[in-house]
Scaffold this active site. Structure first.
Site, PDB file in Angstrom:
ATOM      1  N   GLY A  90      12.335   1.160   2.140  1.00 18.86           N
ATOM      2  CA  GLY A  90      12.091   0.645   0.807  1.00 18.86           C
ATOM      3  C   GLY A  90      12.366   1.624  -0.310  1.00 18.86           C
ATOM      4  O   GLY A  90      13.070   1.313  -1.284  1.00 18.86           O
ATOM      5  N   THR A 143       1.294   9.772  -3.386  1.00 10.72           N
ATOM      6  CA  THR A 143       1.426   8.588  -2.537  1.00 10.72           C
ATOM      7  C   THR A 143       2.137   8.928  -1.230  1.00 10.72           C
ATOM      8  O   THR A 143       1.873   8.308  -0.199  1.00 10.72           O
ATOM      9  CB  THR A 143       2.163   7.458  -3.270  1.00 10.72           C
ATOM     10  N   ASN A 187       6.906  10.904  -5.148  1.00  8.15           N
ATOM     11  CA  ASN A 187       5.525  11.035  -5.608  1.00  8.15           C
ATOM     12  C   ASN A 187       4.729  11.717  -4.506  1.00  8.15           C
ATOM     13  O   ASN A 187       4.459  11.139  -3.450  1.00  8.15           O
ATOM     14  CB  ASN A 187       4.921   9.658  -5.916  1.00  8.15           C
ATOM     15  N   ILE A 212      10.911  14.199  -2.209  1.00  4.73           N
ATOM     16  CA  ILE A 212       9.660  13.465  -2.309  1.00  4.73           C
ATOM     17  C   ILE A 212       9.505  12.977  -3.746  1.00  4.73           C
ATOM     18  O   ILE A 212       9.458  13.780  -4.680  1.00  4.73           O
ATOM     19  CB  ILE A 212       8.470  14.340  -1.891  1.00  4.73           C
ATOM     20  N   GLU A 263       6.632   5.573   8.242  1.00  5.46           N
ATOM     21  CA  GLU A 263       6.307   5.444   9.668  1.00  5.46           C
ATOM     22  C   GLU A 263       6.360   6.773  10.406  1.00  5.46           C
ATOM     23  O   GLU A 263       5.880   6.888  11.534  1.00  5.46           O
ATOM     24  CB  GLU A 263       7.256   4.433  10.315  1.00  5.46           C
ATOM     25  N   GLY A 289       0.792  -1.215   0.000  1.00  2.00           N
ATOM     26  CA  GLY A 289       0.000   0.000   0.000  1.00  2.00           C
ATOM     27  C   GLY A 289       0.823   1.263   0.000  1.00  2.00           C
ATOM     28  O   GLY A 289       0.282   2.368   0.016  1.00  2.00           O
ATOM     29  N   THR A 290       2.134   1.146  -0.046  1.00 11.47           N
ATOM     30  CA  THR A 290       3.021   2.301   0.032  1.00 11.47           C
ATOM     31  C   THR A 290       3.145   3.057  -1.280  1.00 11.47           C
ATOM     32  O   THR A 290       3.609   4.193  -1.297  1.00 11.47           O
ATOM     33  CB  THR A 290       4.424   1.856   0.465  1.00 11.47           C
ATOM     34  N   GLY A 336      13.010   7.886   4.147  1.00  7.66           N
ATOM     35  CA  GLY A 336      11.759   7.198   4.429  1.00  7.66           C
ATOM     36  C   GLY A 336      10.788   8.054   5.227  1.00  7.66           C
ATOM     37  O   GLY A 336      11.192   8.836   6.091  1.00  7.66           O
TER      38      GLY A 336
END
Length: 743
Positions: free
Chosen positions: A517, A639, A636, A634, A710, A475-476, A707
């Protein structure tokens, strides 16, 4: 030149497939001759299975096999240290008669249909010899012990003390102002919309597993280890994952049993967990109790910070929340810092990593304590934070690779309309029967890279490209990010790029976890696109059938999908066609560089929220929310915004709704179902304003991205708690903030 793609807002390339039902998930997977598995779970917290009456189940219609500790499936031993590979616990199911917690797998029924398997499982009646169980975290606080296996890079205790002082306590004792408070929160479950499911099939000694996974490669490694196979005998497919939050990082027992049963029965087997089974079969976040003591000068300058955390630890695993080490260790400038960690061992289902492990509970305690100190000093909470702003990593002295948290505070306050407060607790206002309050908190999450990540890029004679890596997309938006980076680097539209992931057979990638990721995988993709462009130029000047043949390499340039030299202008697809090639492949590789040791690397954010609290019922409603993020470049924006909103939603659950409740005598999770374990839904959401500063961090990764998946969760619970305090004058230090604590 075409407009850049990186940094724009792009709709997910798989979005249409997901909303129209074309995307297939693990529970949708089927195979010819497929049988169905159903689990049998223990109904005591500790003891042994003395006997198990399976006769009725074995006679039931459609039943193919019943497996139990007395008729086990063979699994191989696994490691029992912190290096668990990707197995979520250090014991394997059905290999002994020991019961370690309520809801442990003690049997597997395989039948022709799902309904037959579930019915037969209900006919099994175990006979237990029970033993006293440790199930209460609160009762166990008095017997907390140091962690048996540290999972943080530092020991269970860290002390940074100014020369001349014997301890942090001495600095606290001499501080003009002190605040010392204990904060608690119950266990939290990484519930996802997609049920945990697996389809196992064998062909000529090779195992294929279809399951929702945050790490297809990790699941393949674990399956090979426990089933006695070589890595090339296992393939894990996970093209779509319906949410994970840490719950689909490790391999839990049911895929291993299902694979072993499929091998023994020589036919595919699919096992789908019920939602109630997820609560005990899949791991959960530790319960945490934290005591934070702040010592400060009267101007708000911190002179001492002491943060001791106690976390629950399942005796079936080694994972626990390191709340102090992951927050107070580095968030604020302070000359005297102590962070400590102990654990309460429990006979409970496995504790595991859950979104923002450590940081989520740790930030609730630290950022709440800072708000309490601001109130005590009569300072605005932002002002207090800026007076203790850390420009270097405390204790290490190394600079941040890129830090703009001060800008997050400033921009967030402007966008939110933050009104500075200098007095003690006073409600911000009221509307009819509702008390209105505002709160804020800072957030930080470490920037990390996977140890090694690979990707592949393929160019085709049709003028299209494919990018592949064994990454996961729970879903990321990873599939979209891969396509965007590949398209941007090649100078072609995104719709000419196909992204492949969710397959352990693709180029090496450990998956989507710890917010690693995007930075890791995009670096590998960049490596592959640079290599394939170089190969194109080499082919162009080196192949006799090329119109560029014989030119020096530096005379040929690549731009926007074409090779150019003077009047010659040829698309890469045309060139491959001229050379009689269907495609051109190039691998890419990325690893953390040694220069990263010179920096402390984190992402940062500031949250601002407005709440309403009903003066009679204590109901809390969120009105509006602003988050400003310093997450490097960033890729995208669309998302990325979804990731921050999703992270904040996770924190809203932590703050207002979620918490597992274990029955003291049985260890059973009394609210282990979706009716009683309440999570946020759309109706609970405020209006969101998410803003990205977009300062590329090229000290960290080639594209400058860090990242953020989270980061949105960190600090959210504290911001809400601080706003509730501002509205009501009541400080709730025990999550979740429910009506009984406000009336």
């Amino acid at each position: 030149m075409s407009s850049p793609i990186i940094g724009t807002s792009l709709t997910r390339v798989d979005g249409a497939a997901k909303v129209t039902g074309r995307a297939d998930y693990a529970a949708d997977a089927a195979a010819p001759g497929m049988a169905h598995g159903a689990l049998v779970l223990s109904t005591v917290a500790r003891g042994t299975v003395h006997a198990m009456d399976t006769a009725a189940a074995e006679r039931a219609e459609g039943v193919l096999a019943v497996y139990s500790p007395f008729n086990p499936l063979k699994l191989h031993r696994i490691k029992t240290t912190a290096d668990l590979s990707f197995v979520g616990q250090f014991w394997l199911p059905l290999q002994d008669d020991k019961v370690r917690y309520y809801g442990q797998i003690i049997g597997l029924v395989v039948a022709e249909t799902y309904e037959q398997a579930r019915y037969a499982a209900s006919l099994i009646h175990p006979d237990y010899r029970t033993e006293p169980a440790r199930t209460s975290f609160t009762d166990g606080l008095a017997r907390a012990v140091p962690p048996p296996v540290p999972v943080h890079f530092e020991d269970s205790q860290v002390d940074i003390v100014t020369a001349g002082l014997g301890s942090v306590d001495e600095a606290i004792d001499t501080a003009p102002v002190t605040v010392s408070v204990t904060y608690t929160q119950p266990p939290q479950v990484p519930l996802a919309l997609e049920p945990h499911a697996v389809l196992a099939s064998w062909e000529e000694g090779t195992l294929t597993l279809r399951l929702g996974s945050q790490s297809p490669l990790g699941h393949a490694l674990a399956a090979a280890e426990t089933l006695g196979l070589a890595m090339d005998q296992v393939r894990v497919l996970s093209p779509h994952v319906g949410g994970a939050f840490g719950g689909k990082l490790y391999v839990w027992p049911h895929p291993l049993l299902t694979a072993a049963a499929a091998r023994e029965l020589d036919r595919p087997v699919r096992t789908v967990l019920t939602q109630e089974q997820v609560f005990s079969v899949v791991g959960h976040r530790s319960a945490v109790s934290q005591t934070v003591t702040l010592g400060a000068e009267r101007d708000g300058t911190l002179v001492a910070l002491k943060h001791d955390a106690v976390s629950s630890l399942s005796l079936s695993g080694v994972i626990y929340e390191t709340a102090a080490h992951t927050t107070s260790r580095y968030t604020y400038r302070c000359p005297n810092i102590h962070v400590g960690q102990t654990v309460v061992p429990l006979d409970s289902p496995p504790t595991t990593w859950v979104r923002a492990p450590g940081e989520a509970p740790g930030s609730f305690a630290l950022e709440s304590a800072m708000d309490e100190l601001a109130t005590e000093l009569g300072l605005d909470p932002i002002d207090l934070r800026m007076r203790n702003y850390a420009t270097v990593f405390p204790g290490r002295g190394v600079p941040w690779s890129s830090k703009h948290l001060d800008e997050c505070y400033r921009v967030g306050a402007e966008r939110f309309g933050w009104q500075p407060r200098t007095g003690p607790r006073q409600p911000a206002g009221e509307e009819d029967d509702w008390l209105v309050g505002t709160g804020m908190a800072g957030a930080t999450y470490p920037g990390q890279l996977l140890p090694i990540t690979a990707a592949g890029v393929r160019l085709t004679a049709a003028g299209t490209a494919a990018v592949s890596s064994a990454a996961a997309d729970p879903g990321t938006g990873m599939r979209t990010v891969l396509a965007m980076v590949c398209a941007d680097d090649l100078g072609i539209p995104v719709d000419r790029v196909e992204a492949h992931l969710g397959d352990s057979a693709l180029p090496l990638n450990y998956g989507a976890f710890a917010s690693m990721g995007t930075a890791s995988t995009t670096a590998a993709v960049r490596s592959a696109t640079v290599a394939v462009r170089r190969q194109l130029v080499e082919l162009a000047v080196g192949e006799p059938d090329s119109p560029f043949h014989g030119l020096p390499e530096d005379a040929v340039t690549y731009a926007e999908g074409r090779l150019v030299s003077g009047e010659l202008n040829v698309g890469f697809g045309e060139l491959l066609t001229l050379l009689g090639r269907d495609s051109l492949d190039s691998p890419g590789l990325a690893m953390p560089g040694a220069e990263r040791l010179r920096f402390a690397i984190h992402s940062f954010a500031a949250h601002f929220c407005e709440v309403r609290v009903h003066r009679s019922t204590g109901e809390v409603r969120l009105n509006r929310w602003t988050t400003v993020v310093d997450g490097g470049r960033i890729i995208n924006r669309k998302t990325a915004r979804g990731q921050i909103v999703g992270g904040v939603m996770f924190g809203i659950g932590q703050a207002l709704l979620e918490g597992l409740r274990a029955e003291p005598e049985t260890g059973r999770f009394a609210n282990g179902n979706l009716a009683d374990y309440v999570v946020p839904v759309h109706a609970d959401m405020p209006g969101f304003d998410v803003h990205f500063l977009d300062h590329p961090d090229t000290n960290f990764s080639p594209l400058g991205a860090r990242g953020i998946g989270e980061l949105g969760t960190v600090g959210t619970a504290a911001a809400i708690g601080n706003a509730v305090f501002n509205a009501t004058g009541r400080r709730v230090r025990d999550l979740p903030i429910t009506v009984d604590k406000l009336i």
